[in-house]
Every structure is written in structure tokens, then in C-alpha cells.
Design a protein around this motif. Structure first.
Motif, PDB file in Angstrom:
ATOM      1  N   GLU A   1      52.985 -88.215-132.871  1.00 34.86           N
ATOM      2  CA  GLU A   1      53.965 -87.266-133.492  1.00 34.86           C
ATOM      3  C   GLU A   1      53.743 -87.131-134.546  1.00 34.86           C
ATOM      4  O   GLU A   1      55.148 -86.297-134.870  1.00 34.86           O
ATOM      5  CB  GLU A   1      54.894 -88.829-133.117  1.00 34.86           C
ATOM      6  N   GLU A   2      52.796 -87.676-135.063  1.00 33.09           N
ATOM      7  CA  GLU A   2      52.836 -86.714-136.664  1.00 33.09           C
ATOM      8  C   GLU A   2      52.747 -85.841-136.694  1.00 33.09           C
ATOM      9  O   GLU A   2      52.501 -84.242-137.356  1.00 33.09           O
ATOM     10  CB  GLU A   2      51.423 -87.977-137.824  1.00 33.09           C
TER      11      GLU A   2
ATOM     12  N   VAL B   1      46.566 -86.738-139.382  1.00 34.81           N
ATOM     13  CA  VAL B   1      47.492 -87.625-138.782  1.00 34.81           C
ATOM     14  C   VAL B   1      46.922 -88.564-137.933  1.00 34.81           C
ATOM     15  O   VAL B   1      45.644 -88.336-137.895  1.00 34.81           O
ATOM     16  CB  VAL B   1      48.582 -86.371-138.317  1.00 34.81           C
TER      17      VAL B   1
ATOM     18  N   ARG C   1      52.828 -80.258-145.378  1.00 37.79           N
ATOM     19  CA  ARG C   1      52.607 -81.110-146.428  1.00 37.79           C
ATOM     20  C   ARG C   1      52.279 -81.318-147.817  1.00 37.79           C
ATOM     21  O   ARG C   1      51.263 -80.119-147.625  1.00 37.79           O
ATOM     22  CB  ARG C   1      52.073 -82.478-145.743  1.00 37.79           C
TER      23      ARG C   1
ATOM     24  N   THR D   1      55.168 -83.700-135.450  1.00 38.29           N
ATOM     25  CA  THR D   1      56.333 -83.212-136.385  1.00 38.29           C
ATOM     26  C   THR D   1      55.398 -81.992-137.790  1.00 38.29           C
ATOM     27  O   THR D   1      56.196 -80.875-137.885  1.00 38.29           O
ATOM     28  CB  THR D   1      55.816 -84.389-137.734  1.00 38.29           C
ATOM     29  N   ASP D   2      53.779 -81.694-137.904  1.00 35.81           N
ATOM     30  CA  ASP D   2      53.489 -80.911-138.956  1.00 35.81           C
ATOM     31  C   ASP D   2      53.550 -79.482-137.465  1.00 35.81           C
ATOM     32  O   ASP D   2      53.208 -78.406-138.177  1.00 35.81           O
ATOM     33  CB  ASP D   2      51.557 -81.535-138.871  1.00 35.81           C
TER      34      ASP D   2
END
Length: 465
Positions: free
Chosen positions: A136-137, A132, A45, A140-141
Motif C-alpha cells: 500500500e505504501e 516502503v 516524499r 501511494t508513492d
């Protein structure tokens, strides 16, 4: 013992030889001279960077019917460094003394270590708001990182990926597996998911906290009074979880660890056969606001014996990673200081820490993914008693048949001493590892290596006796 050059890294920690890897707007990487190691950053990100380190096995066997596997190792904590602890402390090619490890998991697979989530180990953020806050975050990463590494590498795509996790890493693992499967289905990730292995994993915090009191009472580390106090706090945690008060449940979990430590005269949470070093100094540090988990880890004799691998408190894993390893890697930013455990990462996940991930395991099983659970006999923090309890809550259609099966004893090499037990039905597999605490690969390395060979169906032909 293998010679240093068997791992393709002769004197690499003292005479630094490497070639620059490709650099894009979202990643930068390097490799050693013979290509057996590669490492780098992926900007998953804006202003958030995950560090990874890939080892290619010198024991690789090319077998068209059984492709050579790759293991992604996920450490716990949350905020524990896989690049440091999992690598040098448990399964990588070299131990903390930079000596070859006889039972490195490279004998069965290539190894990919990631400092996950961002802010852990060498991974970093440029803004503290980017840590995070959920599993879930983090998943995703990690999915973004896998896409960066695998999508443009045909050789990596040929190797089935096995996600192997320890402790809190188990929660990341099941979340990642589901995220990766979704990305594979959407065509945004080119990976073959071979399976998930959950080692002493924090899948159901409620079941673990309810296991501590009865287990320690049976071991004579608690009396009836201590058991009553422990169960009372565990019941409070259950009520908070049911009410959705997850941050409060995390605080109560810390209270329970304090109570267990006091009533048991400081049992070690990572090996209940030992005492920890928690005393007045440790409790004072916790009272000053230090995360209880970080404090418990710091004062665990068992854990510190794994981290302080170089023979003294000064020459520990953090000194190694901030010294000679940092010089080898060359790409670590000057303002990033390596820590084995990140308090900031732990704090950012405070509301997710006590949430269970049983339903994710159920979903993986229903999708046909191979799920292996393994547990060390003398672990307390993720006690086998708690693991068996959450496993029985699965709604998977094969659970009843799994529970009805008898266990098979396991050995290692020519030694016919019972080293553990194994049970399997369809795509669910369970290993009970005798004599091991929270860190199975370090306590029972021979059994762990055989186990991971079975999990990955590795075509490796070299065995350790």
C-alpha cells in the motif's frame, strides 16, 4: 527489422542529444531532441525519489473512438528494475544490445517505466528509513508520481492508462489501481484507468508454494520423498500465514525454495524445463545472509540469459545502465549505482512478501475494472497451477460463469500452431501462454504483443507476421 530511426532515437545512445525539461521543487526531468522520450525524478516524499521513463510510440494512431493507450509497466522482485529489465530485457524499443526490438510494445501503446519502489534501480532514498514496508505504501508513492506526470499534461490525460505487471509487480498493480481510483474519485488524479494486467503475478503466495511440489512431481523433478518434504514446508507456511507470522512465512518460503532446489537437482524456478546454476557456491552465499530470492534469481540460467544480453557476464544489464544509459540520462545522482535487483527493497517488504492480494483483485472486478491474468506455461515461481488456484478463490459474482466457459485457442499471424488459450467473461480475462516461462514477453513475443493489443484495444494497424 526496422531501421534505428524508426524509434526516433537514432544513435541517441552514442551521440547524446537532449533538451532540459521543466524542474520544480518536487521533480526534475529531461527529454531527447524530438520529444519521443522523456525521463525524470519525482520526489514523492521528502528525501524519497522515484525515477520514471516515458516512451511515446512512433506507431501512434489517432482515433477519436479509440484513444491511444499508455502502459505503466511494473516489475517484480520486489526491488526489480522496470527501467532496466522490463525496458531493455522485455518490451522496450531497444534490447540489451541497443538494437531495435521487433516486438516492442510501443507498437500498441506508449510505455511508462518506473523503478518502483523507491530504492529500486535508479530510484533512491536519502534515508534508509524511507524504504516502503507495504504494498500500500508503494501504491501511494506511485499514485503521487502519476499525479505529478498526468495532472498538468492534457495529452497524457487523453490516453487510458493500463497497469501491466509481472511477478511481485502484480501485488503493486492491484494496490495501485485501487489507490488511483480513490484519487480519481477525490479529484486529485486526472487519469483514465483502462485496466490492470497481471503477468505471472505473485498474488497468492500460499497457492504458489502448494503448487510447486505436485507440479514438479508430475514432471518427474521430484519423487514421493521430495513431494512430502515440499508439502510439509508448504503446510508450515500456511500455518504461519494463518497466525499472522508473515516474516516467518517469508523465511519458510526461502526454506522451501532450498528444499525444492535440493530435491530436484536445481530446477530453475523461472522455467521448470531448465536447471538453474545454484550449487554449493549459491547455497553458501545464501547461508552468508543474502536474500534467498536474490540468490535464486542470480543463479537462474533462464533469468541470467535475459539479463546478460550483451554476450558476456561483464557486459550485462547493470554495466549498460551504469554506463552508456547513465550518460544519456544525465540526471542520475553520482552516488546512485544502478542494480537490477535491490536487496534493501526486498528486505524492507519482508513482512508483506507473503501476504495475498486476492481481495484487491475481487474489489477491482466488483468496481468494473478490466482485469487480465496471463501466465507462462513453464513458469514455476508463479506457476499456472497456483494462479488457477487463487483465481478460484475469488468472490466475484461472475466467477462461476467464467469457470464454465470453454477456452479459445490463440495463434500468432499466419502460424496456426497453438500458442495458447484464452477465456473471458465480463471484465475478467485469462491467457494461458504455451512455451513461455516467467517472462512471457521475451519467450513468446508475438503472442504477447497481440495479447497487449487486445488488452488495451489499441487502434494500432501495424501487425507483425
Amino acid at each position: 527489422m526496422e531501421k534505428f530511426q524508426a524509434f526516433g532515437i537514432t544513435l541517441v545512445f552514442f551521440v547524446i542529444l537532449f533538451q532540459e525539461g521543466s524542474v520544480t521543487c518536487s521533480s526534475r526531468s529531461s527529454r531527447n531532441e524530438d520529444g519521443s522520450e522523456e525521463w525524470g525524478y519525482v520526489q514523492i516524499r521528502s528525501k524519497a525519489h522515484l525515477f520514471w521513463w516515458l516512451y511515446r510510440s512512433p506507431y501512434r494512431v489517432d482515433n477519436p473512438s479509440k484513444p491511444w493507450p499508455i502502459i505503466l509497466w511494473l516489475q517484480g522482485g520486489p526491488g526489480g528494475s522496470g527501467v532496466g529489465f522490463g525496458n531493455f530485457g522485455e518490451i522496450g524499443p531497444l534490447d540489451g544490445n541497443l538494437k531495435p526490438r521487433d516486438f516492442t510494445w510501443l507498437r500498441k501503446a506508449d510505455l511508462l517505466f518506473v523503478d518502483n519502489p523507491v530504492g529500486t534501480g535508479y530510484s533512491y532514498v536519502e534515508d534508509s528509513d524511507l524504504y516502503v514496508k507495504t504494498d500500500e505504501e508503494a501504491a501511494t508513492d506511485l499514485t503521487t508520481l502519476l499525479a505529478e506526470l498526468f495532472n498538468n499534461d492534457v495529452n497524457l490525460q487523453k490516453s487510458p492508462l493500463f497497469i501491466v505487471a509481472e511477478s511481485y509487480g502484480g501485488k503493486f498493480a492491484v494496490a495501485l489501481a485501487l489507490s488511483a481510483l480513490k484519487a480519481i474519485q477525490q479529484g486529485t488524479l486526472k487519469v483514465i484507468l483502462g485496466g490492470v494486467a497481471l503477468g505471472d503475478s505473485w498474488i497468492s503466495p500460499e497457492d504458489f508454494v502448494f503448487s510447486w511440489g505436485p507440479l514438479l512431481k508430475d514432471l518427474s523433478r521430484l519423487d514421493d520423498n521430495g513431494l512430502q518434504k515440499a508439502n510439509s514446508i508448504a503446510e508450515r507456511i500456511k500455518q504461519q500465514l494463518e497466525a499472522g507470522q508473515f516474516a516467518d512465512a517469508t523465511n519458510s518460503w526461502g526454506d522451501l525454495e532450498d528444499e525444492i532446489s535440493t530435491s530436484s537437482n536445481s530446477v530453475d524456478f523461472y522455467n521448470f524445463l531448465q536447471d538453474s546454476d545454484i550449487g554449493s557456491n549459491g547455497l553458501n552465499e545464501m547461508e552468508l545472509g543474502l536474500s534467498k530470492e536474490v540468490a535464486i534469481m542470480r543463479y537462474s540460467k533462464y533469468l541470467m540469459s535475459k539479463i546478460s544480453t550483451l554476450g558476456s557476464e561483464e557486459d550485462d544489464l547493470e554495466k549498460l545502465l551504469n554506463g552508456v544509459i547513465r550518460k544519456k540520462l544525465k540526471i542520475i545522482p553520482e552516488n546512485v549505482t544502478y542494480e537490477v535487483q535491490s536487496w534493501e527493497v526486498f528486505e524492507s517488504l519482508v513482512t508483506d512478501f507473503m501476504k495475498p492480494r486476492i481481495s484487491e483483485v475481487d474489489e477491482l472486478l466488483a468496481l468494473g475494472v478490466n482485469v487480465t491474468v496471463y501466465n507462462g506455461q513453464v513458469d514455476l515461481i508463479c506457476a499456472t497451477k497456483g494462479t488457477e488456484a487463487w483465481l478460484k478463490k475469488l468472490k466475484w459474482e461472475g466467477l462461476e460463469s467464467f469457470l464454465e466457459k470453454d477456452r479459445t485457442p490463440i495463434y500468432c499471424g499466419s502460424d496456426k500452431t497453438t500458442k495458447g488459450f484464452f477465456k473471458s467473461h465480463k471484465n475478467l480475462h485469462f491467457y494461458w501462454i504455451l512455451g513461455a516461462g516467467h517472462f512471457v514477453p521475451t519467450d513468446e513475443p508475438c503472442v504477447a504483443l497481440d495479447m497487449v493489443g487486445a488488452i488495451t484495444q489499441s487502434p494500432a494497424i501495424l501487425n507483425i507476421q
